[in-house]
Design an enzyme around this catalytic site. Structure first.
Site, PDB file in Angstrom:
ATOM      1  N   HIS A   1       0.845  -1.200   0.000  1.00 66.80           N
ATOM      2  CA  HIS A   1       0.000   0.000   0.000  1.00 66.80           C
ATOM      3  C   HIS A   1       0.883   1.254   0.000  1.00 66.80           C
ATOM      4  O   HIS A   1       0.665   2.178  -0.795  1.00 66.80           O
ATOM      5  CB  HIS A   1      -0.897  -0.044   1.245  1.00 66.80           C
ATOM      6  CG  HIS A   1      -1.699   1.193   1.508  1.00 66.80           C
ATOM      7  ND1 HIS A   1      -3.035   1.301   1.192  1.00 66.80           N
ATOM      8  CD2 HIS A   1      -1.366   2.381   2.074  1.00 66.80           C
ATOM      9  CE1 HIS A   1      -3.478   2.496   1.540  1.00 66.80           C
ATOM     10  NE2 HIS A   1      -2.484   3.178   2.092  1.00 66.80           N
ATOM     11  N   GLU A   2       1.892   1.294   0.875  1.00 63.66           N
ATOM     12  CA  GLU A   2       2.745   2.488   0.965  1.00 63.66           C
ATOM     13  C   GLU A   2       3.590   2.662  -0.294  1.00 63.66           C
ATOM     14  O   GLU A   2       3.769   3.784  -0.780  1.00 63.66           O
ATOM     15  CB  GLU A   2       3.638   2.440   2.211  1.00 63.66           C
ATOM     16  CG  GLU A   2       2.889   2.401   3.540  1.00 63.66           C
ATOM     17  CD  GLU A   2       1.836   3.495   3.720  1.00 63.66           C
ATOM     18  OE1 GLU A   2       1.944   4.550   3.070  1.00 63.66           O
ATOM     19  OE2 GLU A   2       0.894   3.285   4.501  1.00 63.66           O
TER      20      GLU A   2
ATOM     21  N   HIS B   1       1.488   4.162  -2.955  1.00 65.35           N
ATOM     22  CA  HIS B   1       1.188   5.586  -2.760  1.00 65.35           C
ATOM     23  C   HIS B   1       2.094   6.480  -3.609  1.00 65.35           C
ATOM     24  O   HIS B   1       1.714   7.586  -3.984  1.00 65.35           O
ATOM     25  CB  HIS B   1       1.337   5.982  -1.285  1.00 65.35           C
ATOM     26  CG  HIS B   1       0.048   5.959  -0.528  1.00 65.35           C
ATOM     27  ND1 HIS B   1      -1.133   6.446  -1.048  1.00 65.35           N
ATOM     28  CD2 HIS B   1      -0.251   5.514   0.720  1.00 65.35           C
ATOM     29  CE1 HIS B   1      -2.108   6.292  -0.152  1.00 65.35           C
ATOM     30  NE2 HIS B   1      -1.604   5.726   0.923  1.00 65.35           N
TER      31      HIS B   1
ATOM     32  N   GLU C   1      -6.095   6.393  -1.559  1.00 63.20           N
ATOM     33  CA  GLU C   1      -6.007   5.241  -0.645  1.00 63.20           C
ATOM     34  C   GLU C   1      -6.526   3.971  -1.326  1.00 63.20           C
ATOM     35  O   GLU C   1      -5.993   2.882  -1.111  1.00 63.20           O
ATOM     36  CB  GLU C   1      -6.797   5.521   0.636  1.00 63.20           C
ATOM     37  CG  GLU C   1      -6.280   6.703   1.453  1.00 63.20           C
ATOM     38  CD  GLU C   1      -4.859   6.502   1.984  1.00 63.20           C
ATOM     39  OE1 GLU C   1      -4.425   5.348   2.121  1.00 63.20           O
ATOM     40  OE2 GLU C   1      -4.181   7.513   2.246  1.00 63.20           O
TER      41      GLU C   1
ATOM     42  N   ASP D   1      -4.560   0.573  -1.909  1.00 58.43           N
ATOM     43  CA  ASP D   1      -5.052  -0.733  -1.417  1.00 58.43           C
ATOM     44  C   ASP D   1      -5.057  -1.774  -2.532  1.00 58.43           C
ATOM     45  O   ASP D   1      -4.630  -2.913  -2.342  1.00 58.43           O
ATOM     46  CB  ASP D   1      -6.485  -0.591  -0.877  1.00 58.43           C
ATOM     47  CG  ASP D   1      -6.535   0.001   0.523  1.00 58.43           C
ATOM     48  OD1 ASP D   1      -5.490   0.026   1.202  1.00 58.43           O
ATOM     49  OD2 ASP D   1      -7.625   0.439   0.946  1.00 58.43           O
TER      50      ASP D   1
ATOM     51  N   HIS E   1      -9.635   7.682   3.719  1.00 61.23           N
ATOM     52  CA  HIS E   1      -9.674   6.213   3.657  1.00 61.23           C
ATOM     53  C   HIS E   1     -11.119   5.722   3.587  1.00 61.23           C
ATOM     54  O   HIS E   1     -11.996   6.274   4.245  1.00 61.23           O
ATOM     55  CB  HIS E   1      -9.032   5.595   4.907  1.00 61.23           C
ATOM     56  CG  HIS E   1      -7.599   5.963   5.096  1.00 61.23           C
ATOM     57  ND1 HIS E   1      -7.206   7.149   5.704  1.00 61.23           N
ATOM     58  CD2 HIS E   1      -6.458   5.318   4.750  1.00 61.23           C
ATOM     59  CE1 HIS E   1      -5.882   7.202   5.718  1.00 61.23           C
ATOM     60  NE2 HIS E   1      -5.404   6.109   5.150  1.00 61.23           N
TER      61      HIS E   1
ATOM     62  N   ARG F   1     -12.291  -1.614   1.996  1.00 65.78           N
ATOM     63  CA  ARG F   1     -10.846  -1.787   1.806  1.00 65.78           C
ATOM     64  C   ARG F   1     -10.536  -3.266   1.566  1.00 65.78           C
ATOM     65  O   ARG F   1      -9.463  -3.606   1.068  1.00 65.78           O
ATOM     66  CB  ARG F   1     -10.072  -1.276   3.027  1.00 65.78           C
ATOM     67  CG  ARG F   1     -10.290   0.208   3.278  1.00 65.78           C
ATOM     68  CD  ARG F   1      -9.323   0.768   4.279  1.00 65.78           C
ATOM     69  NE  ARG F   1      -7.992   0.899   3.700  1.00 65.78           N
ATOM     70  CZ  ARG F   1      -6.993   1.565   4.260  1.00 65.78           C
ATOM     71  NH1 ARG F   1      -7.199   2.189   5.410  1.00 65.78           N
ATOM     72  NH2 ARG F   1      -5.817   1.638   3.686  1.00 65.78           N
TER      73      ARG F   1
END
Length: 663
Positions: A498-499, A502, A560, A564, A625, A631
């Site tokens: 996920h990071e 980003h 976000e 995800d 989020h 999610r």
């Protein structure tokens, strides 16, 4: 889990169903989720650390943190002092008109002079407009002054609805009651604070909504101070800016600054002109009192709780120690982080987590080499950015060196018998520290930007092109060095992916490998990207949250959601690669799920959560989020690998024929 639920119909309820049914939300909380459960454990550990008596030779940062915690816990002394400390400060700031009545001195008051005094005392300078020293988005090795739209008391989304909105009504009656507790007559408070609320609503109406703040280029409007003066000639900008900066720093008219929202600064002139000074002063002083409320007497705190209850559904305050740990961790994150990792971090976690980061990033790079909609030039730049991304895990080594910590806190003094003043002293100290960096080059490897390890979160910093996984998150549901890898890849692996993603979501993609705001996308590839992102916007924008019947905001949550969708896919591919190298893992005893199925279950359980409906509303209206249910079901329903592992028939809810994919 709730194994009675068909995983291909609703995987979130299948993976979290029993948690959803059996979890009671404690009265002092608005929600319970995996992050919070882990954070509660960290808070218990921090409590023990800050409650211990200081040894005579203990390093100053640890003594300061413990003194601050002690000041917060000393309810008897806080009650004894009452509102006196606040009133002394407020009087020096010119007094609160609603309390002073006709004796308030309008002639000598101006909001600009008030801001200068607020800065010296440790109150916010951002009520009318935001002032900060930030990194220059286009020259990310330098810092620059940024002026932005005002920081409002409650979200713009509520304020623009006016007093028809329940939360705005609760906010108004809270401010009136605070004024009465302070000493004002109720009838005067109702009239005057209605006027100051109308002023705040005007500020909200001239502010940009979050949906329009996602494009960093539109917020990057460099001007010299002389040009700002010409364009918005209603205050002396040079004087204003120099008064907010620390005394040792001065700028001249030729200094370039960033105006984030030019339309706000243009419209602000008329709003200020048509609003009486008294109304603006009531608004600003009321905000000061509201910010101070937590640090004052039980009477004030009780009224603050009632407001919180009306907004969030929370039923009572948490135990005092918990609030004081939060306040101490907020004010002394580096000192507390240092105490925490020395006592509670397992070094083997760092090695295993780093191995996972490298594997997941490698899968992301493979995706970049194969996506068919990307031209070669953009692909080359994307790969260079992915390779240049730096990783920080656990904590920086410098946090173990007391002399470095001493250096950080050397100019800070607090008085453990004066809680409110100590809080304000910490704010002045922190603001000076941030603003003093204006002329310093940006050190992207500065350990201080990674020195708050006692948090349960993970981060991507676009201006550094770096990812961070602090010590606090490398435990619990998220990670353990001695459990099957499929559980780690499903949980922390999902967050790692996920990071990384980003860096390539709708906002992260606007920055290059060095963290500069540069358009490195060829026009056709950019167009293809935006089409793929709009599929995600539509998918999530069509979800309705069952307890509130509110639709999600697909635009605000797109970053976000893209992260995800990419993140869980990358982690799954990295786990498959790990199995190829190391051989298949055993099933968990007593459970008849394959390792691949356990990966998805572990990923889903990262987002198990129960919310009070009031808080869920706030999350949907204001948060970037999506709620946990989406999610999980959103990304997994887009992934063929998931459908294959659970044999979901095509056209079932978790395997729709139409799928969205950015990465």
């Amino acid at each position: 889990m709730d194994p009675e639920i068909e995983p291909c119909d609703d995987f979130y309820t299948f993976a979290c169903g029993t948690f959803l049914k059996e979890t009671n939300i404690p009265d002092e909380k608005v929600s319970v989720n995996t992050f919070m459960i882990t954070l509660d454990r960290v808070k218990e550990q921090l409590r023990t650390l800050v409650s211990e008596e200081s040894a005579s030779n203990e390093a100053k940062p640890f003594r300061l943190a413990k003194d601050f915690f002690k000041a917060c816990m000393n309810k008897t002394l806080i009650e004894e002092r009452g509102l006196k400390p606040l009133k002394t400060i407020m009087d020096d700031l010119g007094g609160w008109p609603v309390d002073r009545g006709d004796a308030w001195d309008e002639k000598s008051w101006s909001w600009v002079e008030a801001v200068k005094k607020f800065r010296k005392y440790g109150y916010s300078v951002n009520y009318i407009l935001v002032f900060l020293v930030g990194i220059d988005l286009k020259k990310s090795t330098q810092r620059i002054i940024i002026l932005d739209q005002s920081a409002l008391g409650i979200s713009r989304e509520y304020l623009i609805k006016g007093l028809d909105d329940k939360i705005v009504q609760a906010y108004y009656s809270y401010m009136v009651d605070l004024a009465v507790i302070y000493g004002a007559e109720r009838s005067r408070a109702e009239k005057e604070l209605n006027e100051s609320l109308a002023f705040e609503i005007k500020l909200a109406n001239i502010s940009l909504p979050n949906e329009k703040r996602r494009n960093a280029t539109t917020l990057y409007n460099p001007m010299t101070i002389a040009e700002v003066q010409k364009a918005y000639n209603y205050i002396d900008w040079l004087d204003y800016i120099n008064a907010i900066l620390p005394e040792s720093l001065k700028v001249a008219e030729k200094e370039t600054i960033i105006i984030s929202v030019p339309s706000f600064f243009k419209d602000l002139e008329a709003v200020l002109k048509e609003t009486p000074k008294r109304t603006i002063a009531n608004y600003m002083m009321g905000r000061n009192f509201a910010i101070s409320a937590f640090f004052l007497t039980e009477e004030v705190r009780k009224r603050q709780l009632e407001f919180t209850m009306a907004v969030s559904g929370k039923q009572q305050r948490g135990p005092r120690w918990q609030e004081c740990v939060d306040a101490t961790a907020g004010s002394f994150s580096i000192a507390l982080g240092a105490l925490y990792v020395r006592k509670h971090f397992r070094e083997d976690a760092k090695k295993t987590a780093l191995e996972m980061v490298n594997g997941i990033r490698s899968e992301f790079q493979k995706i970049l080499t194969t996506v068919p909609w990307m031209d070669d030039k953009t692909r080359k730049a994307a790969l260079a950015k992915a390779k240049a991304m730096t990783t920080h895990i656990g904590y920086p080594d410098e946090i173990m060196d007391n002399s470095k910590l001493e250096e950080c806190y050397k100019d800070l003094k607090i008085d453990s018998s004066k809680f409110l003043e100590s809080v304000l002293a910490v704010t002045v100290f922190g603001t000076d520290y941030a603003f003093n960096k204006l002329r310093q080059p940006v050190n992207k490897t500065d350990w201080l930007t990674r020195a708050s390890p006692a948090i349960v979160n993970a981060l991507y910093l676009a201006l550094e092109n770096s990812i961070q996984f602090p010590a606090g998150i490398l435990q619990g549901q998220f990670f353990s060095a001695d459990r099957p890898r499929y559980m780690n890849y499903g949980a922390i692996g999902f967050l790692i992916g996920h990071e990384i993603t980003h860096g390539f979501d709708d906002q992260g993609r606007q920055f290059d490998l060095d963290g500069n705001l540069v358009d490195w996308w060829e026009p056709d590839t950019k167009k293809a990207y935006l089409e793929k992102a709009s599929c995600i916007i539509d998918q999530y924008g069509n979800y309705t949250e069952p307890s509130t019947t509110l639709q999600l905001n697909g635009i605000n949550t797109q970053g976000e959601n893209i992260a995800d969708n990419g993140g869980v896919k990358e982690s799954y591919l990295a786990y498959q690669k790990w199995v190829e190298k190391n051989g298949p893992e055993l099933k968990l005893p007593g459970l008849d799920y394959t390792p691949q199925q356990m990966f998805w279950i572990s990923a889903a359980q990262t987002w198990c959560e129960v919310y009070r409906p009031e808080w869920m509303k706030i999350v949907i209206i204001t948060n970037a989020h999506s709620p946990g249910r989406f999610r999980v079901n959103g990304p997994l329903s887009n992934l063929r690998a998931f459908a294959k592992d659970f044999n979901c028939p095509e056209g079932s809810p978790m395997n729709p024929t139409h799928k969205c994919e950015v990465w």
